[in-house]
Structures are given as C-alpha cells and as structure tokens.
Design an enzyme around this catalytic site. Structure first.
Site, mmCIF file in Angstrom:
data_model
loop_
_atom_site.group_PDB
_atom_site.id
_atom_site.type_symbol
_atom_site.label_atom_id
_atom_site.label_comp_id
_atom_site.label_asym_id
_atom_site.label_seq_id
_atom_site.Cartn_x
_atom_site.Cartn_y
_atom_site.Cartn_z
ATOM 1 N N HIS A 188 0.756 -1.305 0.095
ATOM 2 C CA HIS A 188 -0.275 -0.008 0.191
ATOM 3 C C HIS A 188 0.714 1.253 0.037
ATOM 4 O O HIS A 188 0.398 2.327 -0.029
ATOM 5 C CB HIS A 188 -0.849 0.030 1.238
ATOM 6 C CG HIS A 188 -2.157 1.064 1.160
ATOM 7 N ND1 HIS A 188 -1.929 2.176 1.972
ATOM 8 C CD2 HIS A 188 -2.763 1.170 0.399
ATOM 9 C CE1 HIS A 188 -3.097 2.756 1.864
ATOM 10 N NE2 HIS A 188 -3.760 2.299 0.839
ATOM 11 N N LYS A 197 3.420 4.199 -1.020
ATOM 12 C CA LYS A 197 3.861 5.134 -2.447
ATOM 13 C C LYS A 197 4.912 5.720 -2.449
ATOM 14 O O LYS A 197 5.335 6.800 -1.569
ATOM 15 C CB LYS A 197 2.618 6.030 -2.318
ATOM 16 C CG LYS A 197 1.311 5.605 -2.717
ATOM 17 C CD LYS A 197 0.412 5.109 -1.561
ATOM 18 C CE LYS A 197 -0.860 4.716 -1.898
ATOM 19 N NZ LYS A 197 -1.668 4.223 -0.670
ATOM 20 N N ASP A 226 17.678 8.492 -8.759
ATOM 21 C CA ASP A 226 19.111 8.587 -8.723
ATOM 22 C C ASP A 226 19.724 8.493 -7.336
ATOM 23 O O ASP A 226 20.704 8.857 -7.090
ATOM 24 C CB ASP A 226 19.709 9.878 -9.359
ATOM 25 C CG ASP A 226 19.351 9.761 -10.872
ATOM 26 O OD1 ASP A 226 19.304 8.746 -11.618
ATOM 27 O OD2 ASP A 226 19.515 10.900 -11.521
ATOM 28 N N HIS A 283 -8.253 11.435 0.872
ATOM 29 C CA HIS A 283 -7.550 10.202 0.922
ATOM 30 C C HIS A 283 -6.123 10.572 1.750
ATOM 31 O O HIS A 283 -5.410 9.673 1.822
ATOM 32 C CB HIS A 283 -7.168 9.932 -0.484
ATOM 33 C CG HIS A 283 -6.604 8.481 -0.746
ATOM 34 N ND1 HIS A 283 -5.361 8.197 -1.112
ATOM 35 C CD2 HIS A 283 -7.214 7.334 -0.636
ATOM 36 C CE1 HIS A 283 -4.866 7.005 -1.206
ATOM 37 N NE2 HIS A 283 -6.320 6.526 -1.141
ATOM 38 N N LYS A 340 -3.369 10.998 4.724
ATOM 39 C CA LYS A 340 -3.023 10.146 5.862
ATOM 40 C C LYS A 340 -1.780 11.083 6.715
ATOM 41 O O LYS A 340 -0.637 10.622 6.539
ATOM 42 C CB LYS A 340 -2.568 8.788 5.527
ATOM 43 C CG LYS A 340 -3.403 7.911 4.884
ATOM 44 C CD LYS A 340 -3.015 7.895 3.217
ATOM 45 C CE LYS A 340 -3.813 6.866 2.602
ATOM 46 N NZ LYS A 340 -5.131 6.734 2.717
ATOM 47 N N ASP A 398 1.128 19.494 18.458
ATOM 48 C CA ASP A 398 1.799 20.789 18.740
ATOM 49 C C ASP A 398 2.543 21.532 17.777
ATOM 50 O O ASP A 398 3.599 22.242 18.208
ATOM 51 C CB ASP A 398 2.872 20.157 19.955
ATOM 52 C CG ASP A 398 2.063 19.740 21.179
ATOM 53 O OD1 ASP A 398 0.712 19.784 21.327
ATOM 54 O OD2 ASP A 398 2.594 18.827 21.962
#
Length: 405
Positions: A116, A118, A123, A313, A315, A320
C-alpha cells in the site's frame, strides 16, 4: 530509539505536495532529470488523465538508458492496459506486480497483506513518500469523474532518508523477482538473483543531499516481520506527549482501543484534538466501520470534521505545531496490521505549520463539524450498516489470523 521507532535525523530538505496537481509535476520533473535510476512503488497506477504523464515520463527515462523499475499492487492495480504495457516493454521499463490475488481473492489468508506504500526514488538523491497513488485527482476508478479534486498529500525528500527508501525498494524488487523465479521452479536462478542484487546494493553508495540541518525526519516502514507496529507506536508516542493540539487527517479511520484511549486521554488533559475524516461514502466497510468509534471520541471533547468537497485520501497529522507525519498508512486495521506502508515523520516547525494551515482551512471551509447530539440521533438503518461493516471487518481479520486491539 524507543521501542523500534527510528530516531529523527537532521539534514533533510522537505517539500509538501498537495494532490496530483502538485505531486505529478514534481515527480515528472525529477524523472525527466534522472541520469541512472528511477524506482517507483504504488498501490494504484491508473492510466487516466494526468496520471498518463507519469507513465510517459517513465517511458522517456527508460528510452534514454535509465534503469526504471515499477512495482504495483496486484489488488490495487489488477491490470495494466495492454497498450501501455507494450510501450513500457518496448522502451525497457521493468515492471512487476506484487501479490496477484488468486482464484478466491481476498478470502484466502495472507491476501489482505497488500503493498500500500507510495514511494519513488530518483538517482538515489530525491525521494517521494505519501498517500497519493498514480491516479488523477479528478478521476476515481469506481466512481468515475469527480467534481472536486481528491484531498491527499505527498512529500518530496532530499537527505539521508532517500538512501533508506532506495534500499527498501531494492529489497522489495528482489523479493518479487525471486518469488517469480521460485514459482517457475528455478530455485538456483532465484538465489543467484538475490545474491546479485545484494552485491549491487553493497557496492552502491549514495551521497546524502545537503539541506537545512534543522529539518529532522525519519522513515517508518511497516511490514509483517520486524516492523509490524512502528507506525502505530509513533502515533501513540506523539499523542501521549501532546500538550496543546493534535490534528489528524485520515481517510479510513478505524482506530483500535489503544489509539482511541490515547486520543480520549489527550482530550481530557486539555489537548485540542481535531480529526478531519472522510465525509463522502467511498467503500462500505471503511465508511461505516469507522462510525461506531465516534461516540466515545465526541463525548471526550474530540472535534470531528467530515471533509465534504470530494474524497479525502490523506494520511497526515500535526502535533503541537512541530511533529508531523505524511505517508500511506491509515489508522485502521488493514494498514496497521496487514499492509506494507511507508510514512515520513518530521520534527520541523515550519513544515508542520504549513501542513497544519492546510488542514485547518479544510476543517473550517471544506468540512462539516459533527455534533454529538446529531450523532446520537442517527437512524436505525445507519446503525445496522455500521454493525454489519464492523462484522465484515472482524471476519476479514479473523481469516487473516489477526485481532485488533
């Protein structure tokens, strides 16, 4: 380092990217400037709209001799368009599919352990990590064209973490290749391939990118071996240490008991706890399974805002005004117990302020705050759907041999 959480290291240059409209141009620019290697992992690679620009950039890089490797998840991307595959193959793009579901699909044990995360590394110098698939902001594979862009974030990284990202992507590629050869009963060839890749990694030294020494960051990689709880522990530690404010934006928010108790305790000791969650129906299980936990949070004084314009979508989180995280992991059992995930944790006031500002705007102008009284009045049909969704999730976890506490 506490309980397996990697230490924050200085020397990182960080850029927050919102949506594919910012992420794709930055990604394409990096790929077009590549000289030797492009590694990319994504759950979904959808060849629609602006996502095709990423596919073409990978093709261009391979044609000029850059080593290009792409890994997609077998459930998130069940098929690659034949025409695009033909172009990639002709150009020399190497691509692989992680764990194609078998005949029984997700009903079989182990099949919910998806790739899941990404990630992209160019390089060995520039890395990307976040929640954005190679998927156009205005397109959804299940719902079609969207009136407003999907709400999501990615992070462009320069610095020591890039070498860690590169190493984990090489390990993943070697496993996929080795498993493929093992399935063809070529054990000797598979072992030889693993040794060759290991030697290649040992011989490659990537110089770190020099950047602002005040930007401290760590890469959190959740897997099903040694790092099974690292992302959850990082959240729990940040929430437990919070003194003034916790802001979390999470697409599929089904926290277990430990996370719920941590948020409730924070709210009761005077911390402002604000959640920005999915307000539009996307998937039955994730949408309705989240709702039974809202009651105890609202009763403790936690603010819940439901994002309205499009699918949320993201996350991400800010604590603080300094601790922040951007990544692929939801706060639900599928991410925290089963999937391979990648988050970057940051300790930097300027970066955290930028992310917090965007989340605050979304809560104020693009979301609807949930009231406890309204929540308690939800109709019996909705409560029934919530019960059913929770049961489906529990059964799915039992099939996978997991419990969620």
């Amino acid at each position: 380092m506490a309980r397996g959480i990697p230490p924050l290291r200085p020397g990182h240059e960080l850029q927050l990217l919102e949506g594919s409209r910012e992420f794709f141009p930055a990604l394409v620019s990096a790929i077009d400037a590549s000289r030797s290697e492009v590694l990319l992992e994504t759950y979904i690679f959808d060849f629609t709209g602006s996502a095709t620009e990423v596919a073409y950039a990978l093709e261009r890089a391979a044609r000029r001799g850059v080593a290009v490797r792409v890994v997609v998840d077998g459930f998130g991307t069940p098929e690659l368009p034949p025409a695009c595959v033909a172009r990639w193959d002709l150009a020399g793009v190497q691509w692989a599919v992680f764990s194609r579901p078998g005949f029984f699909g997700l009903l079989m044990p182990g099949q919910w352990r998806r790739l899941h995360r990404k990630l992209c590394v160019v390089d060995g110098e520039v890395g990307f990590c976040g929640g954005i698939n190679i998927l156009d902001d205005f397109h959804d594979p299940n719902h079609g064209e969207l009136a407003s862009p999907r709400f999501d974030f990615s992070l462009r990284v320069g610095g020591p973490l890039v070498a860690e990202m590169r190493a984990t992507m090489h390990r993943q590629w070697s496993r996929i290749e080795a498993i493929g050869q093992l399935r063809k009963a070529r054990l000797a060839g598979a072992l030889g391939f693993v040794r060759a890749v290991a030697n290649e990694r040992r011989g490659h030294v990537t110089p770190p990118t020099h950047s602002d020494p005040n930007a401290r960051a760590a890469l959190l990689l959740r897997d099903n071996l040694r790092n099974r709880a690292v992302i959850e522990r990082a959240y729990l530690r940040a929430i437990g240490r919070a003194r003034s404010e916790i802001v979390i934006a999470n697409a599929y928010f089904v926290p277990g008991g430990r996370l719920r108790r941590a948020l409730v305790k924070a709210a009761k000791r005077g911390v402002q706890v604000k959640l920005l969650l999915q307000g539009r129906y996307e998937y039955f299980m994730q949408y309705y399974a989240a709702r039974p936990v809202f009651g105890v949070l609202l009763a403790a004084g936690v603010q819940i805002h439901e994002y309205a314009p499009s699918f949320l979508h993201a996350k991400v989180a800010v604590v603080d005004g300094r601790w922040a995280t951007v990544g692929s992991s939801n706060l639900d059992p599928l991410s925290l117990l089963l999937a391979r995930e990648a988050n970057v944790v940051v300790d930097d006031a300027r970066f955290a302020a930028h992310l917090r500002e965007r989340l605050a705007y979304a809560m104020q102008h693009e979301g609807k705050r949930m009231e406890a009284s309204e929540y308690e009045r939800r109709p019996p049909l909705q409560r029934g759907k919530e019960w059913l969704a929770r049961m489906i999730m529990r059964i799915a976890l039992i099939v996978q041999g997991k419990t969620y506490r």
